[in-house]
Enzyme design. Sequence first.
Site, PDB file in Angstrom:
ATOM      1  N   ARG A 243       0.853  -1.181   0.000  1.00  0.00           N
ATOM      2  CA  ARG A 243       0.000   0.000   0.000  1.00  0.00           C
ATOM      3  C   ARG A 243       0.888   1.230   0.000  1.00  0.00           C
ATOM      4  O   ARG A 243       1.945   1.243   0.643  1.00  0.00           O
ATOM      5  CB  ARG A 243      -0.911   0.032   1.236  1.00  0.00           C
ATOM      6  CG  ARG A 243      -2.143  -0.843   1.128  1.00  0.00           C
ATOM      7  CD  ARG A 243      -3.120  -0.314   0.071  1.00  0.00           C
ATOM      8  NE  ARG A 243      -4.313  -1.123  -0.031  1.00  0.00           N
ATOM      9  CZ  ARG A 243      -4.505  -2.112  -0.916  1.00  0.00           C
ATOM     10  NH1 ARG A 243      -3.560  -2.410  -1.793  1.00  0.00           N
ATOM     11  NH2 ARG A 243      -5.643  -2.779  -0.947  1.00  0.00           N
ATOM     12  N   GLU A 272      -3.598   7.617  -4.446  1.00  0.00           N
ATOM     13  CA  GLU A 272      -3.894   7.147  -5.812  1.00  0.00           C
ATOM     14  C   GLU A 272      -5.146   7.832  -6.335  1.00  0.00           C
ATOM     15  O   GLU A 272      -6.079   8.056  -5.570  1.00  0.00           O
ATOM     16  CB  GLU A 272      -4.076   5.629  -5.799  1.00  0.00           C
ATOM     17  CG  GLU A 272      -2.774   4.933  -5.432  1.00  0.00           C
ATOM     18  CD  GLU A 272      -2.881   3.412  -5.398  1.00  0.00           C
ATOM     19  OE1 GLU A 272      -3.906   2.858  -5.819  1.00  0.00           O
ATOM     20  OE2 GLU A 272      -1.923   2.788  -4.932  1.00  0.00           O
ATOM     21  N   HIS A 290      -1.068   0.340 -10.016  1.00  0.00           N
ATOM     22  CA  HIS A 290      -1.712  -0.619  -9.095  1.00  0.00           C
ATOM     23  C   HIS A 290      -2.227  -1.851  -9.853  1.00  0.00           C
ATOM     24  O   HIS A 290      -3.420  -2.139  -9.859  1.00  0.00           O
ATOM     25  CB  HIS A 290      -2.850   0.064  -8.320  1.00  0.00           C
ATOM     26  CG  HIS A 290      -3.161  -0.613  -7.016  1.00  0.00           C
ATOM     27  ND1 HIS A 290      -3.577   0.058  -5.888  1.00  0.00           N
ATOM     28  CD2 HIS A 290      -3.150  -1.931  -6.656  1.00  0.00           C
ATOM     29  CE1 HIS A 290      -3.790  -0.798  -4.902  1.00  0.00           C
ATOM     30  NE2 HIS A 290      -3.552  -2.020  -5.346  1.00  0.00           N
TER      31      HIS A 290
HETATM   32  C1  DGY Z   1      -5.776  -5.776  -3.015  1.00  0.00           C
HETATM   33  O1  DGY Z   1      -6.387  -6.822  -3.199  1.00  0.00           O
HETATM   34  O2  DGY Z   1      -5.555  -5.346  -1.879  1.00  0.00           O
HETATM   35  C2  DGY Z   1      -5.342  -5.026  -4.212  1.00  0.00           C
HETATM   36  O3  DGY Z   1      -4.329  -4.143  -3.900  1.00  0.00           O
HETATM   37  C3  DGY Z   1      -6.512  -4.282  -4.803  1.00  0.00           C
HETATM   38  O4  DGY Z   1      -7.186  -3.648  -3.787  1.00  0.00           O
END
Ligand code: DGY
Length: 324
Positions: A243, A272, A290
Amino acid sequence: MTEKPRILVTRRWPDAVERVLAAQFDASFNASDVAMDAAALAGALRSFDAVLPTVSDRLPASLFEGGDIRTRILGNFGVGYNHIDIAAAGHYGVTVTNTPGVLTDCTADIAMALLLSVARRTGEGEREVRAGQWTGWRPTHMIGTKVTGKTLGIVGFGRIGKAMAKRCHFGFDMDVVFYNRSRIDPAEAAWCGARQLETVEDVLAAADFVSLHCPGGGENRHLINPQRLAVMKPEAYLINTARGDVVDETALIHALETGIIRGAGLDVFEVEPNVPGRLRALQNVVLLPHLGSATEETRTAMGMKVVENITAFFEGREPPDRVA
Ligand code: DGY
């Protein structure tokens, strides 16, 4: 016949999953695929029995305040759920589920792709070729860093961390060290050539490549801060597929601009989809939008996990992936 639960899917999902949802529930879809704002999400919590959000939907406590919540389950599409205030959801009696397991391999694959790409400068090379600026092979052209045999440092030795260790150990003969909050059975770690170290700093100091695989939010916010970046080797690289908020982005940009570390591969960002111009201007970073779980197989499996979770919930069974 009892009425079907009213559910809202906040973004477009793979067709195959939307078809299943449409058949089993009174489902509303977001055909435009534009992210919903706070007012629309607050309204959804008051009009639907289930809301199925993703990482692009922010559900802080303020959205629940005022009560009158109709939603009984948030079936999150994704394993990470730091965009949802779990305590507030719990306070209003809302169950929250996620989608673990099915995105492990694809997320580790993207971490590996970023590691290879930043070390071997493939983004820079591709930009050079596309710009018509390649002048031909020469011994000193675009020299990168060898990956095979180096040391990988993992922060967060869960499913995805282990999958990354496996790739690096078996595929690239790498020595693997890791930090994990809880103790991991040394035999389990040794299976993928990994050793647990005591502190994050120990891992940062030892690694040629640091790959982050811990959850975001809470105490992990800015886990990688200026002090910890300074502990990394100047020739090391940071890979983040976890993250964005795990890394102090401003500190990282400074570290990349001034040579505190050599480079970074990033799939996630603090706010983001905004990626700071200073970061985009750097050549020693590889930036992805992402994409960790973005394969047809995985996104469909994630959707089907949500279907399983909300089906169990509305049938009065325990949802398999309850997080709150
Ligand atoms: C997750 O599954 O956490 C991916 O990053 C998409 O949210």
